[in-house]
Write a protein that holds these residues in place. Structure first.
Motif, PDB file in Angstrom:
ATOM      1  N   GLN A 189      25.565 -52.811 -14.355  1.00 47.89           N
ATOM      2  CA  GLN A 189      24.278 -53.290 -13.861  1.00 47.89           C
ATOM      3  C   GLN A 189      23.148 -52.404 -14.360  1.00 47.89           C
ATOM      4  OE1 GLN A 189      24.468 -53.722  -9.640  1.00 47.89           O
ATOM      5  NE2 GLN A 189      24.590 -55.941  -9.790  1.00 47.89           N
ATOM      6  N   ARG A 190      23.440 -51.101 -14.347  1.00 51.20           N
ATOM      7  CA  ARG A 190      22.424 -50.162 -14.825  1.00 51.20           C
ATOM      8  C   ARG A 190      22.134 -50.389 -16.294  1.00 51.20           C
ATOM      9  NH1 ARG A 190      20.309 -45.150 -12.993  1.00 51.20           N
ATOM     10  NH2 ARG A 190      20.054 -44.717 -15.186  1.00 51.20           N
ATOM     11  N   ALA A 191      23.213 -50.663 -17.062  1.00 48.70           N
ATOM     12  CA  ALA A 191      23.066 -50.857 -18.496  1.00 48.70           C
ATOM     13  C   ALA A 191      22.193 -52.082 -18.781  1.00 48.70           C
ATOM     14  CB  ALA A 191      24.430 -51.018 -19.139  1.00 48.70           C
ATOM     15  N   GLY A 192      22.388 -53.115 -17.987  1.00 50.26           N
ATOM     16  CA  GLY A 192      21.642 -54.348 -18.245  1.00 50.26           C
ATOM     17  C   GLY A 192      20.348 -54.417 -17.473  1.00 50.26           C
ATOM     18  N   ALA A 193      20.133 -53.444 -16.591  1.00 47.20           N
ATOM     19  CA  ALA A 193      18.966 -53.517 -15.715  1.00 47.20           C
ATOM     20  C   ALA A 193      17.665 -53.556 -16.517  1.00 47.20           C
ATOM     21  CB  ALA A 193      18.954 -52.346 -14.762  1.00 47.20           C
ATOM     22  N   ILE A 194      16.801 -54.417 -16.086  1.00 45.55           N
ATOM     23  CA  ILE A 194      15.500 -54.541 -16.739  1.00 45.55           C
ATOM     24  C   ILE A 194      14.481 -53.890 -15.823  1.00 45.55           C
ATOM     25  CG2 ILE A 194      13.759 -56.170 -17.548  1.00 45.55           C
ATOM     26  CD1 ILE A 194      16.146 -58.262 -17.541  1.00 45.55           C
ATOM     27  N   SER A 195      13.654 -53.056 -16.386  1.00 47.16           N
ATOM     28  CA  SER A 195      12.560 -52.541 -15.572  1.00 47.16           C
ATOM     29  C   SER A 195      11.245 -52.903 -16.242  1.00 47.16           C
ATOM     30  CB  SER A 195      12.697 -51.031 -15.381  1.00 47.16           C
ATOM     31  OG  SER A 195      11.999 -50.354 -16.388  1.00 47.16           O
ATOM     32  N   ILE A 196      10.297 -53.325 -15.437  1.00 42.89           N
ATOM     33  CA  ILE A 196       8.987 -53.719 -15.967  1.00 42.89           C
ATOM     34  C   ILE A 196       7.925 -52.887 -15.258  1.00 42.89           C
ATOM     35  CG2 ILE A 196       7.414 -55.637 -16.400  1.00 42.89           C
ATOM     36  CD1 ILE A 196       9.767 -57.553 -15.935  1.00 42.89           C
ATOM     37  N   GLU A 197       7.257 -52.051 -16.033  1.00 40.91           N
ATOM     38  CA  GLU A 197       6.170 -51.225 -15.480  1.00 40.91           C
ATOM     39  C   GLU A 197       4.853 -51.858 -15.886  1.00 40.91           C
ATOM     40  OE1 GLU A 197       6.373 -47.997 -13.991  1.00 40.91           O
ATOM     41  OE2 GLU A 197       8.540 -48.274 -13.792  1.00 40.91           O
ATOM     42  N   SER A 198       3.953 -51.988 -14.925  1.00 39.83           N
ATOM     43  CA  SER A 198       2.624 -52.511 -15.277  1.00 39.83           C
ATOM     44  C   SER A 198       1.577 -51.868 -14.377  1.00 39.83           C
ATOM     45  CB  SER A 198       2.587 -54.023 -15.159  1.00 39.83           C
ATOM     46  OG  SER A 198       3.163 -54.425 -13.945  1.00 39.83           O
ATOM     47  N   PRO A 199       0.552 -51.285 -14.977  1.00 44.04           N
ATOM     48  CA  PRO A 199      -0.458 -50.577 -14.184  1.00 44.04           C
ATOM     49  C   PRO A 199      -1.369 -51.496 -13.379  1.00 44.04           C
ATOM     50  CG  PRO A 199      -0.998 -50.472 -16.523  1.00 44.04           C
ATOM     51  CD  PRO A 199       0.322 -51.152 -16.424  1.00 44.04           C
ATOM     52  N   GLU A 200      -1.620 -52.702 -13.869  1.00 39.74           N
ATOM     53  CA  GLU A 200      -2.615 -53.565 -13.224  1.00 39.74           C
ATOM     54  C   GLU A 200      -2.095 -55.000 -13.123  1.00 39.74           C
ATOM     55  OE1 GLU A 200      -7.444 -53.627 -13.692  1.00 39.74           O
ATOM     56  OE2 GLU A 200      -6.232 -53.024 -15.397  1.00 39.74           O
ATOM     57  N   HIS A 201      -2.205 -55.591 -11.934  1.00 40.94           N
ATOM     58  CA  HIS A 201      -1.708 -56.954 -11.760  1.00 40.94           C
ATOM     59  C   HIS A 201      -2.811 -57.969 -11.517  1.00 40.94           C
ATOM     60  CE1 HIS A 201       2.665 -56.427 -11.714  1.00 40.94           C
ATOM     61  NE2 HIS A 201       2.339 -55.186 -11.405  1.00 40.94           N
ATOM     62  N   SER A 202      -4.014 -57.471 -11.256  1.00 38.59           N
ATOM     63  CA  SER A 202      -5.119 -58.379 -10.984  1.00 38.59           C
ATOM     64  C   SER A 202      -6.292 -57.988 -11.872  1.00 38.59           C
ATOM     65  CB  SER A 202      -5.496 -58.265  -9.506  1.00 38.59           C
ATOM     66  OG  SER A 202      -6.566 -59.115  -9.229  1.00 38.59           O
ATOM     67  N   LEU A 203      -6.726 -58.898 -12.732  1.00 38.82           N
ATOM     68  CA  LEU A 203      -7.771 -58.575 -13.704  1.00 38.82           C
ATOM     69  C   LEU A 203      -8.909 -59.579 -13.628  1.00 38.82           C
ATOM     70  CD1 LEU A 203      -4.733 -58.420 -15.550  1.00 38.82           C
ATOM     71  CD2 LEU A 203      -6.249 -56.736 -16.525  1.00 38.82           C
ATOM     72  N   THR A 204     -10.128 -59.077 -13.860  1.00 38.45           N
ATOM     73  CA  THR A 204     -11.310 -59.938 -13.891  1.00 38.45           C
ATOM     74  C   THR A 204     -12.054 -59.685 -15.192  1.00 38.45           C
ATOM     75  OG1 THR A 204     -11.464 -59.757 -11.492  1.00 38.45           O
ATOM     76  CG2 THR A 204     -13.390 -60.599 -12.628  1.00 38.45           C
TER      77      THR A 204
END
Ligand SMILES: *[C@@H]1O[C@H](CO)[C@@H](O)[C@H](O)[C@H]1NC(C)=O
Ligand SMILES: *[C@@H]1O[C@H](CO)[C@@H](O)[C@H](O)[C@H]1NC(C)=O
Length: 194
Positions: free
Chosen positions: A26-41
Motif C-alpha cells: 500500500q505504501r509503495a502504491g500510495a499516492i500523495s498530493i500536496e497543494s498549497p492553495e485550494h481556493s483561487l480568485t
C-alpha cells in the motif's frame, strides 16, 4: 498441546507477515498530493496556476476535469514522460506539468467553477483533489462604480436645480409682496393730494 501452541504461533506469524507485506504494498502504491492553495480568485484575462506536487512510487496518470453547476468536461490527461492529451477546447490555454500542476491562461468568466485532479497509479487506485476558481469581471465592477457615481452626480445636480428654482420662486414672491405693500401707501398719498 505444545504442537497446537506452535501452530497457533505460526498462524499469528503468517498473519503478521501478511499484514506487513500488505502495508508495504500500500505504501509503495500510495499516492500523495500536496497543494498549497485550494481556493483561487482571478480576474478575466489573467492566468491561474493550480500548484500541486503528486508523489507516487509509480508513473501516475494525471487527469484534470472542470465542473460547474451546468457542465462537467475533461481538460486533459497526461502521464509524465509518456503522453500528454489536452482537450481541443483547452489546448491553447493549458500547460501540463510533470508534478501534476496545471497552468490555465487567458481566463474567462465561464472558467469559474471546480477543478478536480484525479491521480491514478498503475494498479488502478486513484485519489482526487478539488480546487475552486472564481473569475471576476473587472470591467463590470468599474462600470458599476461609474454608474453609481453618475447617479450621485445626477442627484446632486437635481437638488441644485430644485434649490435654484425654489430661490427664484421665493425671490419673485418677495418682490411681488413688496410691490403690493408699497401700492396702498401710494394710493393713500395720492388720495390725500386730491
Ligand atoms: C510543480 O512544478 C511547477 C513547475 O515545474 C512549479 O512551479 C510548482 O511550484 C510545483 N508545485 C509544487 C507544489 O511543488
Ligand atoms: C485524447 O483524449 C480524447 C478524449 O478525452 C480521446 O478521444 C483521444 O483519442 C485522445 N487522444 C490521444 C492521442 O490519446
Amino acid at each position: 498441546m505444545l504442537m497446537l501452541y506452535y501452530r497457533l504461533w505460526d498462524v499469528h506469524d503468517v498473519a503478521a507477515l501478511f499484514c506487513f507485506l500488505l502495508y508495504l504494498c500500500q505504501r509503495a502504491g500510495a499516492i500523495s498530493i500536496e497543494s498549497p492553495e485550494h481556493s483561487l480568485t482571478r480576474s478575466v484575462q489573467e492566468d491561474v496556476f493550480f500548484s500541486v506536487d503528486v508523489a507516487c512510487n509509480c508513473t501516475p496518470t494525471i487527469q484534470w476535469t472542470f465542473m460547474s453547476s451546468s457542465v462537467s468536461r475533461a481538460i486533459g490527461i497526461w502521464r509524465p514522460g509518456v503522453f500528454t492529451n489536452v482537450t481541443a477546447d483547452y489546448s491553447s490555454r493549458v500547460e501540463a506539468h510533470d508534478n501534476g500542476s496545471m497552468g490555465l491562461s487567458d481566463l474567462r468568466l465561464q472558467d469559474t467553477g471546480y477543478y478536480v485532479l484525479t491521480v491514478t497509479d498503475g494498479m488502478g487506485v486513484s485519489k482526487d483533489v478539488g480546487f475552486v476558481l472564481k473569475v471576476n469581471e473587472v470591467l463590470y465592477e468599474d462600470l458599476q462604480y461609474l454608474s453609481v457615481s453618475a447617479l450621485a452626480l445626477a442627484c446632486l445636480a437635481g437638488l441644485l436645480m430644485l434649490g435654484m428654482w425654489l430661490l427664484d420662486k421665493a425671490y419673485r414672491k418677495i418682490v411681488a409682496w413688496r410691490r403690493r405693500k408699497e401700492m396702498p401707501e401710494n394710493d393713500a398719498t395720492e388720495l390725500q393730494h386730491l
